[in-house]
Motif scaffolding. Structure first.
Motif, PDB file in Angstrom:
ATOM      1  N   HIS A  89       0.947  -1.396  -0.167  1.00  0.00           N
ATOM      2  CA  HIS A  89       0.182   0.149  -0.235  1.00  0.00           C
ATOM      3  C   HIS A  89       0.465   1.334  -0.059  1.00  0.00           C
ATOM      4  O   HIS A  89       0.730   2.432  -0.335  1.00  0.00           O
ATOM      5  N   ARG A  90       1.776   1.350   0.643  1.00  0.00           N
ATOM      6  CA  ARG A  90       2.775   2.459   1.113  1.00  0.00           C
ATOM      7  C   ARG A  90       3.335   2.928  -0.610  1.00  0.00           C
ATOM      8  O   ARG A  90       3.327   3.796  -0.564  1.00  0.00           O
ATOM      9  N   ARG A  91       4.037   1.526  -1.110  1.00  0.00           N
ATOM     10  CA  ARG A  91       4.420   1.996  -2.716  1.00  0.00           C
ATOM     11  C   ARG A  91       3.293   2.054  -3.344  1.00  0.00           C
ATOM     12  O   ARG A  91       3.160   3.688  -4.470  1.00  0.00           O
ATOM     13  N   ALA A  92       1.746   1.901  -3.500  1.00  0.00           N
ATOM     14  CA  ALA A  92       1.195   2.915  -4.304  1.00  0.00           C
ATOM     15  C   ALA A  92       0.580   3.811  -4.310  1.00  0.00           C
ATOM     16  O   ALA A  92      -0.141   4.699  -4.784  1.00  0.00           O
ATOM     17  N   ASN A 115       6.312   8.734   6.173  1.00  0.00           N
ATOM     18  CA  ASN A 115       4.884   7.872   6.073  1.00  0.00           C
ATOM     19  C   ASN A 115       4.218   7.705   4.854  1.00  0.00           C
ATOM     20  O   ASN A 115       2.736   8.618   5.855  1.00  0.00           O
ATOM     21  N   PRO A 116       3.920   7.730   3.876  1.00  0.00           N
ATOM     22  CA  PRO A 116       2.285   8.290   3.118  1.00  0.00           C
ATOM     23  C   PRO A 116       1.431   8.032   3.541  1.00  0.00           C
ATOM     24  O   PRO A 116       0.093   8.461   3.539  1.00  0.00           O
ATOM     25  N   LEU A 117       1.463   6.560   4.354  1.00  0.00           N
ATOM     26  CA  LEU A 117       0.032   6.681   5.020  1.00  0.00           C
ATOM     27  C   LEU A 117      -0.792   7.730   5.659  1.00  0.00           C
ATOM     28  O   LEU A 117      -1.896   7.994   5.794  1.00  0.00           O
ATOM     29  N   ARG A 118       0.160   8.483   6.542  1.00  0.00           N
ATOM     30  CA  ARG A 118      -0.535   9.203   7.231  1.00  0.00           C
ATOM     31  C   ARG A 118      -1.511  10.582   6.283  1.00  0.00           C
ATOM     32  O   ARG A 118      -1.651  11.749   7.371  1.00  0.00           O
ATOM     33  N   ASN A 123      -9.336  10.255  -4.491  1.00  0.00           N
ATOM     34  CA  ASN A 123      -8.769   8.401  -5.352  1.00  0.00           C
ATOM     35  C   ASN A 123      -7.725   8.316  -4.612  1.00  0.00           C
ATOM     36  O   ASN A 123      -7.179   6.950  -5.481  1.00  0.00           O
ATOM     37  N   ALA A 124      -7.302   8.282  -4.139  1.00  0.00           N
ATOM     38  CA  ALA A 124      -6.006   7.492  -3.159  1.00  0.00           C
ATOM     39  C   ALA A 124      -6.517   6.291  -3.098  1.00  0.00           C
ATOM     40  O   ALA A 124      -7.405   5.513  -2.713  1.00  0.00           O
ATOM     41  N   PRO A 125      -5.126   5.683  -2.903  1.00  0.00           N
ATOM     42  CA  PRO A 125      -5.631   3.688  -2.894  1.00  0.00           C
ATOM     43  C   PRO A 125      -6.092   3.944  -1.618  1.00  0.00           C
ATOM     44  O   PRO A 125      -5.032   3.821  -0.561  1.00  0.00           O
ATOM     45  N   SER A 126      -6.903   2.686  -1.540  1.00  0.00           N
ATOM     46  CA  SER A 126      -7.065   2.072   0.025  1.00  0.00           C
ATOM     47  C   SER A 126      -7.073   1.014   0.497  1.00  0.00           C
ATOM     48  O   SER A 126      -6.619  -0.279  -0.152  1.00  0.00           O
ATOM     49  N   ILE A 127      -5.826   0.708   1.399  1.00  0.00           N
ATOM     50  CA  ILE A 127      -5.646  -0.017   2.700  1.00  0.00           C
ATOM     51  C   ILE A 127      -6.486  -0.926   1.992  1.00  0.00           C
ATOM     52  O   ILE A 127      -5.829  -2.613   1.509  1.00  0.00           O
ATOM     53  N   LEU A 128      -7.331  -1.932   1.646  1.00  0.00           N
ATOM     54  CA  LEU A 128      -7.986  -2.202   1.883  1.00  0.00           C
ATOM     55  C   LEU A 128      -8.230  -3.220   0.673  1.00  0.00           C
ATOM     56  O   LEU A 128      -8.198  -4.532   0.929  1.00  0.00           O
ATOM     57  N   ASP A 129      -7.681  -2.781  -0.590  1.00  0.00           N
ATOM     58  CA  ASP A 129      -6.909  -3.486  -1.438  1.00  0.00           C
ATOM     59  C   ASP A 129      -5.729  -3.693  -1.833  1.00  0.00           C
ATOM     60  O   ASP A 129      -5.512  -4.734  -2.926  1.00  0.00           O
ATOM     61  N   TYR A 130      -4.904  -3.771  -0.802  1.00  0.00           N
ATOM     62  CA  TYR A 130      -3.852  -4.507  -0.900  1.00  0.00           C
ATOM     63  C   TYR A 130      -3.897  -4.957   0.601  1.00  0.00           C
ATOM     64  O   TYR A 130      -2.407  -5.632   0.985  1.00  0.00           O
ATOM     65  N   LEU A 131      -5.136  -5.443   1.203  1.00  0.00           N
ATOM     66  CA  LEU A 131      -4.533  -6.506   2.392  1.00  0.00           C
ATOM     67  C   LEU A 131      -4.601  -8.134   1.443  1.00  0.00           C
ATOM     68  O   LEU A 131      -4.650  -8.038   0.844  1.00  0.00           O
ATOM     69  N   ASN A 132      -3.144  -8.704   2.328  1.00  0.00           N
ATOM     70  CA  ASN A 132      -3.016 -10.017   1.325  1.00  0.00           C
ATOM     71  C   ASN A 132      -4.338 -10.987   2.351  1.00  0.00           C
ATOM     72  O   ASN A 132      -4.942  -9.967   2.735  1.00  0.00           O
ATOM     73  N   ASP A 133      -3.982 -12.618   1.691  1.00  0.00           N
ATOM     74  CA  ASP A 133      -5.273 -12.971   2.717  1.00  0.00           C
ATOM     75  C   ASP A 133      -5.257 -13.493   3.264  1.00  0.00           C
ATOM     76  O   ASP A 133      -6.477 -13.437   5.024  1.00  0.00           O
ATOM     77  N   GLU A 134      -3.672 -13.372   4.715  1.00  0.00           N
ATOM     78  CA  GLU A 134      -4.016 -13.355   5.533  1.00  0.00           C
ATOM     79  C   GLU A 134      -4.815 -11.997   6.846  1.00  0.00           C
ATOM     80  O   GLU A 134      -5.277 -12.727   8.116  1.00  0.00           O
TER      81      GLU A 134
END
Length: 429
Positions: free
Chosen positions: A176-179, A202-205, A220-231
């Motif tokens: 997510h950070r890279r996105a 810390n781009p998340l902030r 339209n910032a990338p959502s963390i929910l789109d980058y969650l792995n299966d775990e």
């Protein structure tokens, strides 16, 4: 010289501290039911604790800490938040080695942040918080959220909204950070100076920035929910399922990131929806911080917690017009007339208090009528009247201020009589 409290601080007078005590007692009782134990940490810590634990890139560390050097040249900081101190105490005192795990702790503590004072946000703020260390079970996340919601509901609040999000594990956050870097880099010069630094650190902030919240790139910032792995997805789904099973309503907010670097997986905020509460609606916030204990020199230990501001809790009660049930009533007031009776009243007062009776007397040498008025102001249930004449007979008059009934009682028996009367055993016979 006109001495006033420092800017951003307030005096809590008795009319307010009773409300605080009421809320604190309610919350302590809830913590007992949830099997949490109290911890008390120092008001100041080594500055490095917050730099490492909270994060160098946070507003707290960069702008809001009260930091000073002691006479030995050591850099110390008044604690701006509670989690880092609790994690430090957990490591230093080797609580990870105790047989009862996870370690479930709560605290009531003043915090200090140098920020612009406004209603509900002061430079000395008072906070209730909980921390659970030693379990990565998503059921613990749900329990912590449940405890926070229960505190607000049992104190009397009803206009509440719970907002949750997942920040994922380290792999999810790295992706997510890279996105985010790729998304915001083209408009870097249009962002505020703080966000330009955050883009590197810390781009998340950036998503939590109040200055740039209306910038088109935010929508339209990338959502963390789109980058969650299966775990991470599975973890978040389990947290949500537990909340649903408990009947706790929630909303998922993909932009909820919280302001501290140590958060991962579950993040949440509880807000007031009361009309007229104010622009800053957040009452409490928290989340999971796996890795913080390890960062502070301890073993790999998962953790989760939250902090709630007491000032904002009372503001929310006021906004909802909820009256705190405070019983301001004295059991008995001793009225004494005459030098010998005055001396004896000191002894009587001591003996009444020694058996658990809430009692008081006059200390200003007022006449009997004024002393009775004082008893009324204290909302006293009974008045014990002793003059030199009664003292000679070793008797004392006991008057029920609600009914007006009065009875003479032997002086040596008045304490046991009042104890039995107030417990409902004897009454005014």
């Amino acid at each position: 010289m006109n001495m006033k409290a420092p800017r951003g601080t307030v005096d809590l007078l008795p009319e307010n501290t009773r409300k605080w005590q009421y809320a604190e007692k309610k919350i302590k009782d809830i913590c007992d039911r949830y099997n949490f134990n109290e911890i008390r940490t120092p008001v100041f810590e080594h500055t490095e604790l917050f730099q490492r634990g909270v994060g160098d890139s946070t507003d707290i560390v960069q702008k809001e800490m009260y930091t000073f050097k002691d006479r030995g040249g050591r850099s110390l900081t008044l604690r701006p938040e509670g989690t880092a101190s609790v994690a430090r105490a957990y490591v230093e005192n080797k609580l990870f080695g105790t047989p009862i795990q996870p370690t479930k702790l709560y605290y009531f503590a003043p915090m200090f942040r140098y920020e612009r004072p406004q209603k509900g946000r002061m430079r000395q703020l008072n906070q209730f918080g909980v921390e659970v260390l030693g379990s990565a079970d998503p059921a613990v996340d749900a329990e912590v959220i449940d405890l926070a919601m229960t505190c607000y509901k049992e104190v009397g609040l009803t206009s509440l909204k719970l907002v949750i999000n997942s920040l994922g594990d380290s792999e999810s956050r790295d992706n997510h950070r890279r996105a985010l870097v790729e998304h915001f880099s083209p408009v870097k010069e249009e962002l505020c100076s703080d966000c330009q630094i955050r883009l590197e650190q810390n781009p998340l902030r950036i998503l939590d920035c109040k200055k740039d919240r209306e910038h088109p790139a935010m929508k339209n910032a990338p959502s963390i929910l789109d980058y969650l792995n299966d775990e991470s997805k599975n973890y978040f789904e389990r947290v949500k399922s537990y909340l649903t099973m408990m009947g706790i309503e929630y909303e998922v907010d993909k932009n909820l990131v919280r302001g501290l670097d140590y958060y991962n997986h579950t993040a949440f905020e509880i807000m007031s929806e009361a009309e007229g509460f104010g622009a800053i609606t957040t009452l409490a916030g928290g989340g999971r911080y796996n890795g913080l204990v390890e960062e502070l020199g301890g073993p790999d230990t998962p953790g989760i917690g939250f902090g709630m501001g007491f000032e904002r809790l009372l503001m929310a009660l006021e906004a909802e017009n909820k009256q705190v049930a405070i019983e301001e009533q004295l059991d008995c007031y001793v009225v004494a007339m005459g030098d010998q009776a005055e001396k004896e009243s000191v002894k009587i007062l001591h003996e009444l208090r020694a058996v658990g009776i809430q009692a008081d007397k006059d200390y200003l040498g007022r006449k009997m009528k004024a002393q009775f008025k004082s008893a009324d102001r204290f909302n006293s249930s009974y008045v014990l009247v002793l003059g030199d004449e009664e003292l000679e007979k070793q008797m004392i008059n006991v008057k029920n201020l609600e009914t007006g009934d009065q009875i003479e009682v032997k002086l040596q028996e008045v304490v046991s009589y009042m104890k039995e009367t107030l417990q409902g055993g004897k009454g005014n016979e």
